[in-house]
Structures are given as C-alpha cells and as structure tokens.
Design a protein around this motif. Sequence first.
Motif, PDB file in Angstrom:
ATOM      1  N   UNK A 270       0.941  -1.151  -0.008  1.00 21.76           N
ATOM      2  CA  UNK A 270      -0.240  -0.024  -0.065  1.00 21.76           C
ATOM      3  C   UNK A 270       0.711   1.296  -0.106  1.00 21.76           C
ATOM      4  N   UNK A 271       0.135   2.389  -0.545  1.00 18.19           N
ATOM      5  CA  UNK A 271       1.020   3.638  -0.661  1.00 18.19           C
ATOM      6  C   UNK A 271       1.518   3.929   0.880  1.00 18.19           C
ATOM      7  N   UNK A 272       2.592   4.951   0.957  1.00 15.35           N
ATOM      8  CA  UNK A 272       2.697   5.564   2.306  1.00 15.35           C
ATOM      9  C   UNK A 272       1.555   6.188   2.882  1.00 15.35           C
ATOM     10  N   UNK A 273       1.227   6.122   4.082  1.00 16.46           N
ATOM     11  CA  UNK A 273       0.023   7.003   4.723  1.00 16.46           C
ATOM     12  C   UNK A 273      -1.233   5.990   4.377  1.00 16.46           C
ATOM     13  N   UNK A 275      -1.023   2.475   4.542  1.00 20.24           N
ATOM     14  CA  UNK A 275      -1.018   1.088   4.947  1.00 20.24           C
ATOM     15  C   UNK A 275      -1.493   0.808   6.199  1.00 20.24           C
ATOM     16  N   UNK A 276      -2.666   0.603   6.538  1.00 22.98           N
ATOM     17  CA  UNK A 276      -3.217   0.478   7.640  1.00 22.98           C
ATOM     18  C   UNK A 276      -3.778  -0.942   7.965  1.00 22.98           C
ATOM     19  N   UNK A 285       7.706  -4.074  12.834  1.00 15.79           N
ATOM     20  CA  UNK A 285       8.726  -2.721  13.603  1.00 15.79           C
ATOM     21  C   UNK A 285       8.194  -1.483  12.811  1.00 15.79           C
ATOM     22  N   UNK A 286       8.017  -1.289  11.659  1.00 16.24           N
ATOM     23  CA  UNK A 286       7.745  -0.224  10.841  1.00 16.24           C
ATOM     24  C   UNK A 286       6.408   0.222  11.413  1.00 16.24           C
ATOM     25  N   UNK A 287       5.322  -0.611  11.391  1.00 17.24           N
ATOM     26  CA  UNK A 287       4.071  -0.173  11.592  1.00 17.24           C
ATOM     27  C   UNK A 287       4.284   0.856  12.769  1.00 17.24           C
ATOM     28  N   UNK A 288       4.932   0.459  14.140  1.00 12.97           N
ATOM     29  CA  UNK A 288       4.780   1.218  15.324  1.00 12.97           C
ATOM     30  C   UNK A 288       5.764   2.439  15.148  1.00 12.97           C
ATOM     31  N   UNK A 289       6.875   2.257  14.663  1.00 17.80           N
ATOM     32  CA  UNK A 289       7.963   3.349  14.698  1.00 17.80           C
ATOM     33  C   UNK A 289       7.821   4.326  13.368  1.00 17.80           C
ATOM     34  N   UNK A 360      -3.921   2.464  19.519  1.00 18.35           N
ATOM     35  CA  UNK A 360      -5.345   2.383  19.558  1.00 18.35           C
ATOM     36  C   UNK A 360      -5.926   2.161  18.227  1.00 18.35           C
ATOM     37  N   UNK A 361      -5.200   1.995  17.192  1.00 16.72           N
ATOM     38  CA  UNK A 361      -5.665   1.577  16.161  1.00 16.72           C
ATOM     39  C   UNK A 361      -5.996   0.156  15.750  1.00 16.72           C
ATOM     40  N   UNK A 362      -5.823  -0.697  17.197  1.00 12.86           N
ATOM     41  CA  UNK A 362      -6.109  -1.809  17.133  1.00 12.86           C
ATOM     42  C   UNK A 362      -6.707  -2.296  18.546  1.00 12.86           C
TER      43      UNK A 362
END
Length: 468
Positions: A270-273, A275-276, A285-289, A360-362
């Motif tokens: 998915x494009x940056x911003x 990817x949800x 790792x990338x999701x959180x940081x 909080x997204x999950x």
Amino acid sequence: MNPTPKKEGLMRFKSLMIATLLASAFSISANASAKATEHVGDISPKNLKVTRGMTAEAKRCVECHAEKTPGHVNDWKQSRHGHVGVSCIDCHGVKKDNPMAAQNCPGVKGTKTYVSVLVSPKTCEKCHPNEVEEFQHSGHARGALQVRSKAGMQALMKKIEGRDHPKFKNSPEATGCMQCHGSIIELDANKQPTAETWPNYGIGNVYPDGGVGNCKSCHSGHKFSIEEARKPAACASCHLGPDHPDIEIYNNSMHGHIYNTEGNTWKYDSAPDAWEPGDYRAPTCATCHMSGIGDLRTTHNVSRRLKWNIWAPISKLRDGGYDTAVSTYEKTGKITKGNPLAGHPDGHKAGRAEMEKVCKSCHTTLHTKNFFKMADQHVELYNVYAKEAKGMIDELTKKGLMMKDKWSDPAFKVWYHLWHHQGRRMRQGALMGAPDYAHWHGVFELQQDIRELRAIYNQRIKSGKIEH
C-alpha cells in the motif's frame, strides 16, 4: 438418431463461431505478445532492452550492466525506479567536482560523464527530500558518527579486539560494527572506496560528499522495495543478539506470534500513509515506529514516537528534540555522538501520544494505557538497579579500586553486562510485550548482577585492595 438438417446446420454454425473466436483470441494474444516484446524486448537480465523514457547514455548503462552485473539490473527492472525510467546514471552519475567523481567505469571513460559506485543521501534527497530530512533527525542517522566519536568504542574494536595488530586491527569494525552502524567511507587514489570502510549496509554511513545515511539498509538495492522495508526482517539483521534482541523480543510477543502465523498473507505494498490495519493483523517494526496510521503521517525518524532512551546506562526521558549529529557534521565537519535523548520535537509526552495512537488503531484505550503504565514502571525499576550499580563503580573508581585494564576487572564486566545486555533486554522486553525478555533474560539477571557487584564492592571497600 441422426440430427435433423436444422440441428445439423446449428451445430455447424456453433463450431464455426467457436473456431472464429479462438482464432481471434490467439490473434489478440499474439499481437499483445508481439507488442510487449517490441516494447521491452527479451527481459531476461542479460538481454534486457530499454526503450522508454531514457537517454541514449542511460540505455547504454543498463544494457552494459545487464551483461556485467545482471543481478543489479534484474532487481532494477522490478523496481519502481525501473517502471518510471530512473536508471543507473540518474543515481550513480555525479558532477565532475564531486569528491566521489570518477571514470572507472569503461562505459564513461574519456567522456564528459562522471560516476560513483557510491550513492549518498544527497542523491536520494533530489526526489525524496522529506524522507532524507526526517531520517537525519533520527537516532539511525548518528550510527557511524557515534561510533567514531567515542574513544572507548574505537579502543575496544581496534586495540582490544583487534589486538592493535598492524594488519588485523580494522577487521572487528569492518566485519562487525560498521555493517550496522555504518562507516565514514574513505576513497583511495583511484576514487574507489577502501576495503576498511566499504562495502556495508550500515544505517549511518558518511559519504565523501558529506551525505549521511543509507537508504538501502532497509530498502536494499537495486529494487528498493517498500514491501521489504515493512517486514521485520529488514530490522532483524541489526536489531538482534544479547544487547538488543529486538527480533527475538518481537517473536516472543503476541504481535510476533500473529505475524509468524500468517504474516506471509498480508498486504505490504500500500502507498505511504495508506498502509493500515486490515492490510495486516498485527504490527511489524515499521508499523509502530514509522508508518502512517489514522491521522499520523509516515516518518523516517524512528526516534520520534519514543518516550525513553532505553539503550543507555540510565534511562532518561527523550526531551532532547531532534538529533543534531548530522546537522553539526554538515555545518562544522565535527564528528559528534549526537543527542541520545532525541525524540519528538515537542518532547516525550508528544512522542508517547503518537505511539499510543498507533496502539489504539487495534486496541482499546484502557488496554493501551495499562500496558504502558506497567512497561514504564519496569523501565523505572531498571533505573533503580542501574543507579545503585553505577554508584558503586563510581566510588570504587574514585578510591582507586578499579583495575587499569577495565576489561579484566570483574566489577567493570558485571556493570557493563548489567546495563548493556541484561538491562537493555529488561527494558526493551517490557516496552515491546515480550515476557521472557522482561523477566528471565532481564530483571532476573539484574538481581543476580547486583548481588555479584555488591560482593566485589564490599570486599574492596573493606580491604582497600583489588582482589587477585
């Protein structure tokens, strides 16, 4: 029963229609195939033909390297760069006055074109200025500068581990530390990088043109895949081992459990911003940081969402703003260790607030608040151990009761492992949801360390001598 003339005619009509449709389909397929072949040629690496959007010089580079370095070209042709016509010369071409400029490549020798085997962030920022700027504010950016700025680290690698041997003293750094931290790359008389400083995938490389950083640490060349950078493996090659076993910690967590069960089925492109959650069921790792979630924007400043400095001997709150190692180097040429308390420009509360948005997204607000409350307490508990230990080491040092060779000193070795190994595992395990590392590899080991150090301390203070 024989078919009637009417049925027989209908069957012949159907057969004719099927034959016509099949012939048409084959014709369309053949034409499409011919057009595709006409457009890209034989796309096996050694026979790659390039016809879209490139100068004649760019085409020559690609076609030559398809023969000389087919792996590079094969990666490139699958990349976004390849799709939009960004070619070898766009990244490796430099101006004549660039410190890295050379004509070592036979394809440009004697022409007005200069190239470099090295590609610094100063090239990347021409198209990706925001990403490079964000990266320069992060702890990653000071990787090589920090190692070079600390006399103790230089002595450990070269004099102690490398035995100060005239031939071998650089190998511990070249094969080990700089492969993750990066190096200050040096060139020989032919403008080729020296073996002592390159090749490496270190995150904080310093290039001869002044650029700092290494995009291909996470987006490996020449594909530069966003999918690759979003998976834990991109971080695991550096964030592992006794002092920062983050991939082991991740695997010990529920997040890692879910990823290892089904992560190969998730969507990573998915494009940056964009990817949800839904593209994935648990964070990497990338999701959180780094990743943009909800109203959070994607960032290449991996320090931005952190509350604590959890790698240092004593954990402090990250209220140091942006890291300054790169800006100091660019302005003055001075090599510094940077700002170990760098984080969110508005301080640790703002950093934690952004991290909580990710959670909080999950998760519910209660789940998120409770998790961080106890994780923070575990960091503060670590500080209780570390401050007592450091107090004992400081007093022994002041009274001349530490060995001159600290790596032979039992007291120093206990202190070093207490914070650099067990202490990091304790803190990182707590903040990333890994119970085995928060406890057995963490605080349990610390309570053993502190007892061992107390015994050494009490003996030396009582006797006024260093035990033999």
